[in-house]
Design a protein around this motif. Sequence first.
Motif, PDB file in Angstrom:
ATOM      1  N   ASP A  79       0.812  -1.226   0.000  1.00 40.23           N
ATOM      2  CA  ASP A  79       0.000   0.000   0.000  1.00 40.23           C
ATOM      3  C   ASP A  79       0.842   1.271   0.000  1.00 40.23           C
ATOM      4  OD1 ASP A  79       0.868  -0.067   2.666  1.00 40.23           O
ATOM      5  OD2 ASP A  79      -1.137  -0.207   3.531  1.00 40.23           O
ATOM      6  N   ASN A  80       2.029   1.225   0.614  1.00 40.32           N
ATOM      7  CA  ASN A  80       2.844   2.451   0.666  1.00 40.32           C
ATOM      8  C   ASN A  80       3.473   2.814  -0.670  1.00 40.32           C
ATOM      9  OD1 ASN A  80       5.504   1.083   0.476  1.00 40.32           O
ATOM     10  ND2 ASN A  80       5.029   0.332   2.522  1.00 40.32           N
ATOM     11  N   GLU A  81       3.381   1.909  -1.659  1.00 39.35           N
ATOM     12  CA  GLU A  81       3.881   2.200  -3.004  1.00 39.35           C
ATOM     13  C   GLU A  81       2.843   2.948  -3.839  1.00 39.35           C
ATOM     14  OE1 GLU A  81       4.924  -1.458  -4.901  1.00 39.35           O
ATOM     15  OE2 GLU A  81       5.938  -2.235  -3.142  1.00 39.35           O
ATOM     16  N   CYS A  82       1.631   3.064  -3.348  1.00 44.48           N
ATOM     17  CA  CYS A  82       0.512   3.567  -4.129  1.00 44.48           C
ATOM     18  C   CYS A  82      -0.026   4.865  -3.532  1.00 44.48           C
ATOM     19  CB  CYS A  82      -0.604   2.522  -4.166  1.00 44.48           C
ATOM     20  SG  CYS A  82      -0.070   0.896  -4.774  1.00 44.48           S
ATOM     21  N   PRO A  83      -0.688   5.675  -4.368  1.00 42.29           N
ATOM     22  CA  PRO A  83      -0.810   5.552  -5.821  1.00 42.29           C
ATOM     23  C   PRO A  83       0.405   6.133  -6.530  1.00 42.29           C
ATOM     24  CG  PRO A  83      -2.032   7.450  -5.089  1.00 42.29           C
ATOM     25  CD  PRO A  83      -1.482   6.812  -3.855  1.00 42.29           C
ATOM     26  N   PRO A  84       0.617   5.773  -7.787  1.00 38.74           N
ATOM     27  CA  PRO A  84       1.720   6.378  -8.534  1.00 38.74           C
ATOM     28  C   PRO A  84       1.438   7.854  -8.775  1.00 38.74           C
ATOM     29  CG  PRO A  84       0.340   5.081  -9.986  1.00 38.74           C
ATOM     30  CD  PRO A  84      -0.175   4.852  -8.606  1.00 38.74           C
ATOM     31  N   HIS A  85       2.487   8.630  -8.860  1.00 38.65           N
ATOM     32  CA  HIS A  85       2.312  10.062  -9.056  1.00 38.65           C
ATOM     33  C   HIS A  85       3.543  10.625  -9.746  1.00 38.65           C
ATOM     34  CE1 HIS A  85       4.375   9.402  -5.249  1.00 38.65           C
ATOM     35  NE2 HIS A  85       4.925  10.592  -5.371  1.00 38.65           N
ATOM     36  N   ALA A  86       3.343  11.708 -10.444  1.00 39.86           N
ATOM     37  CA  ALA A  86       4.451  12.350 -11.155  1.00 39.86           C
ATOM     38  C   ALA A  86       5.397  13.005 -10.156  1.00 39.86           C
ATOM     39  CB  ALA A  86       3.913  13.391 -12.129  1.00 39.86           C
ATOM     40  N   CYS A  87       6.688  12.849 -10.405  1.00 42.06           N
ATOM     41  CA  CYS A  87       7.704  13.402  -9.509  1.00 42.06           C
ATOM     42  C   CYS A  87       8.875  13.908 -10.349  1.00 42.06           C
ATOM     43  CB  CYS A  87       8.180  12.339  -8.516  1.00 42.06           C
ATOM     44  SG  CYS A  87       9.460  12.889  -7.372  1.00 42.06           S
ATOM     45  N   TYR A  88       9.241  15.170 -10.159  1.00 40.88           N
ATOM     46  CA  TYR A  88      10.387  15.715 -10.879  1.00 40.88           C
ATOM     47  C   TYR A  88      11.662  15.421 -10.108  1.00 40.88           C
ATOM     48  CZ  TYR A  88      13.827  18.850 -12.841  1.00 40.88           C
ATOM     49  OH  TYR A  88      14.981  19.349 -13.399  1.00 40.88           O
ATOM     50  N   VAL A  89      12.650  14.859 -10.787  1.00 35.72           N
ATOM     51  CA  VAL A  89      13.941  14.534 -10.185  1.00 35.72           C
ATOM     52  C   VAL A  89      15.014  15.387 -10.860  1.00 35.72           C
ATOM     53  CG1 VAL A  89      15.603  12.699  -9.695  1.00 35.72           C
ATOM     54  CG2 VAL A  89      13.154  12.169  -9.802  1.00 35.72           C
ATOM     55  N   PRO A  90      15.669  16.279 -10.131  1.00 39.08           N
ATOM     56  CA  PRO A  90      16.750  17.074 -10.719  1.00 39.08           C
ATOM     57  C   PRO A  90      17.921  16.179 -11.126  1.00 39.08           C
ATOM     58  CG  PRO A  90      16.015  18.008  -8.624  1.00 39.08           C
ATOM     59  CD  PRO A  90      15.412  16.649  -8.727  1.00 39.08           C
ATOM     60  N   PRO A  91      18.818  16.673 -11.973  1.00 38.77           N
ATOM     61  CA  PRO A  91      20.007  15.880 -12.326  1.00 38.77           C
ATOM     62  C   PRO A  91      20.788  15.484 -11.071  1.00 38.77           C
ATOM     63  CG  PRO A  91      19.809  17.793 -13.752  1.00 38.77           C
ATOM     64  CD  PRO A  91      18.777  17.971 -12.676  1.00 38.77           C
ATOM     65  N   PHE A  92      21.343  14.280 -11.090  1.00 41.33           N
ATOM     66  CA  PHE A  92      22.078  13.807  -9.911  1.00 41.33           C
ATOM     67  C   PHE A  92      23.125  12.785 -10.325  1.00 41.33           C
ATOM     68  CE2 PHE A  92      18.671  10.816 -10.584  1.00 41.33           C
ATOM     69  CZ  PHE A  92      19.130   9.574 -10.155  1.00 41.33           C
ATOM     70  N   THR A  93      24.079  12.584  -9.422  1.00 42.29           N
ATOM     71  CA  THR A  93      25.146  11.606  -9.619  1.00 42.29           C
ATOM     72  C   THR A  93      25.155  10.673  -8.417  1.00 42.29           C
ATOM     73  OG1 THR A  93      26.484  13.163 -10.900  1.00 42.29           O
ATOM     74  CG2 THR A  93      27.626  11.264  -9.938  1.00 42.29           C
ATOM     75  N   ILE A  94      25.110   9.367  -8.669  1.00 41.36           N
ATOM     76  CA  ILE A  94      24.922   8.380  -7.618  1.00 41.36           C
ATOM     77  C   ILE A  94      25.940   7.253  -7.766  1.00 41.36           C
ATOM     78  CG2 ILE A  94      23.228   7.067  -8.962  1.00 41.36           C
ATOM     79  CD1 ILE A  94      21.686   6.573  -6.336  1.00 41.36           C
ATOM     80  N   ASP A  95      26.351   6.661  -6.654  1.00 38.06           N
ATOM     81  CA  ASP A  95      27.232   5.498  -6.697  1.00 38.06           C
ATOM     82  C   ASP A  95      26.573   4.365  -7.470  1.00 38.06           C
ATOM     83  OD1 ASP A  95      29.160   6.710  -5.110  1.00 38.06           O
ATOM     84  OD2 ASP A  95      28.382   5.868  -3.243  1.00 38.06           O
ATOM     85  N   ALA A  96      27.375   3.640  -8.239  1.00 36.28           N
ATOM     86  CA  ALA A  96      26.847   2.490  -8.975  1.00 36.28           C
ATOM     87  C   ALA A  96      26.523   1.330  -8.042  1.00 36.28           C
ATOM     88  CB  ALA A  96      27.847   2.042 -10.030  1.00 36.28           C
ATOM     89  N   VAL A  97      27.221   1.252  -6.907  1.00 35.37           N
ATOM     90  CA  VAL A  97      27.023   0.163  -5.956  1.00 35.37           C
ATOM     91  C   VAL A  97      27.012   0.739  -4.544  1.00 35.37           C
ATOM     92  CG1 VAL A  97      28.126  -1.556  -7.437  1.00 35.37           C
ATOM     93  CG2 VAL A  97      29.508  -0.292  -5.777  1.00 35.37           C
ATOM     94  N   PRO A  98      26.540  -0.035  -3.574  1.00 32.62           N
ATOM     95  CA  PRO A  98      26.559   0.442  -2.194  1.00 32.62           C
ATOM     96  C   PRO A  98      27.982   0.628  -1.662  1.00 32.62           C
ATOM     97  CG  PRO A  98      25.025  -1.390  -2.445  1.00 32.62           C
ATOM     98  CD  PRO A  98      25.819  -1.317  -3.711  1.00 32.62           C
ATOM     99  N   VAL A  99      28.093   1.360  -0.563  1.00 36.10           N
ATOM    100  CA  VAL A  99      29.368   1.574   0.114  1.00 36.10           C
ATOM    101  C   VAL A  99      29.886   0.230   0.639  1.00 36.10           C
ATOM    102  CG1 VAL A  99      30.460   2.658   2.124  1.00 36.10           C
ATOM    103  CG2 VAL A  99      28.844   3.964   0.705  1.00 36.10           C
ATOM    104  N   SER A 100      31.168  -0.033   0.439  1.00 35.90           N
ATOM    105  CA  SER A 100      31.765  -1.310   0.834  1.00 35.90           C
ATOM    106  C   SER A 100      32.297  -1.251   2.265  1.00 35.90           C
ATOM    107  CB  SER A 100      32.916  -1.662  -0.108  1.00 35.90           C
ATOM    108  OG  SER A 100      34.001  -0.751   0.074  1.00 35.90           O
ATOM    109  N   ASN A 101      32.619  -2.424   2.783  1.00 25.53           N
ATOM    110  CA  ASN A 101      33.272  -2.486   4.088  1.00 25.53           C
ATOM    111  C   ASN A 101      34.607  -1.752   4.071  1.00 25.53           C
ATOM    112  OD1 ASN A 101      31.415  -4.052   5.647  1.00 25.53           O
ATOM    113  ND2 ASN A 101      32.091  -5.913   4.613  1.00 25.53           N
ATOM    114  N   ALA A 102      35.337  -1.858   2.971  1.00 21.67           N
ATOM    115  CA  ALA A 102      36.637  -1.182   2.878  1.00 21.67           C
ATOM    116  C   ALA A 102      36.469   0.328   2.962  1.00 21.67           C
ATOM    117  CB  ALA A 102      37.333  -1.569   1.570  1.00 21.67           C
TER     118      ALA A 102
END
Length: 398
Positions: free
Chosen positions: A205-228
Amino acid sequence: MTLINASFRHAGAQQLAQSLLAARQATLSLFDCYTYAGLDVVAGMPHHPQLSPPLWQLGNIAWFAEWYILREAPSSHPADAVYNSLLTRGDDLFDANMVDHRARWSLDLPSPGAVKTYCHEVLDRVLDKLSREANVDSALAPYRLALAHEDLCGEQLLAGLQWLGLKGPEAQPASPSLPLAAGEISFPGGTIELGSRRDGGFAFDNECPPHACYVPPFTIDAVPVSNAQFADFVSDGGYQNRQFWSAAGSAWLMQQERSSPLYWLRDGMQWRTMRFGQRMTLPLHEAVRHINLYEAQAYCAWAGRRLASEAEWEYAALSGHPVFQWGHVWEWTATPFEPYPGFAPDAWREYSAPYFMQHQALRGAAFATPLRLRSARMRAFQAPQRVDGFTGMRTCAW
């Protein structure tokens, strides 16, 4: 990908039957790990403020399926069940809405054998009823819900084994290594449809309902942070330098007196960790796990990065970018867990609503999450201070 691991959200009756059987086999395998260790599955366990005793958890799994499928309850309201439970005092013992966490540790529960018998009888009747259902979404909805519930509970049972230092099942999934030098990905942003549709298939239920959302340009890690990577933060005095910690994080840290993530142990010049009761060298190229929101935020402050918002995470996960990976750990986001515009609770009314604005949103899935449950749309959530789950993080550039 095998049939039983395919997403259950649009699963037909045959696939659901196979998945329900597989889920139950996994549940019983996890439960037996507690008994094989010689642990009293209720009275002999230390109380945990979020996790439930394994015997209660096992009974609740069967009760939940019985409630929504066999007893044909349209919602979780106590008066909504059409039929009585197969188990005497079943509602009094295993209804999560009637029995709070602390009370579960002192209940006079049936024996493990009796609870297993109840589980077998419920599943047999569920599968028999499923074999006669019309293969349409409305008829299959309670079966999909019961399967999702059992998979979620299974991950909690595995987290309990880790917390108690007990050996996990022989067939438990392994945590995969992260690719080296995965780097980061830049996305142009834009307007996306955030969330899931109710018209066909299963959605929380928390995924609903779908709605339009504007996302500004962003840069994100390809993978999660490692133990190292996280070890560099620890070695640089990250837990001692309060400039990296929020006020709430500092208060939590003072209560814990912690100088590294849960289960980390310093051994000379290297780190070791405890995994299901076994001491081992910390795998440096796995995603860091068992960190809470405060630790994730402190790492970001130290690294000059930030957590992704829910919208950024979903944008990246649905982009189809071949380098973007998830499924190592549940990932903290920068977004408080709150309802989408137009939210309405589903039959399991207490799944989301009681936790809005108290918990933080998590995205992705952990290595321990069944493949059939994983979805880029799924919104998990957890209290900011919790560390017992398989939770980690990835970062974004400012």
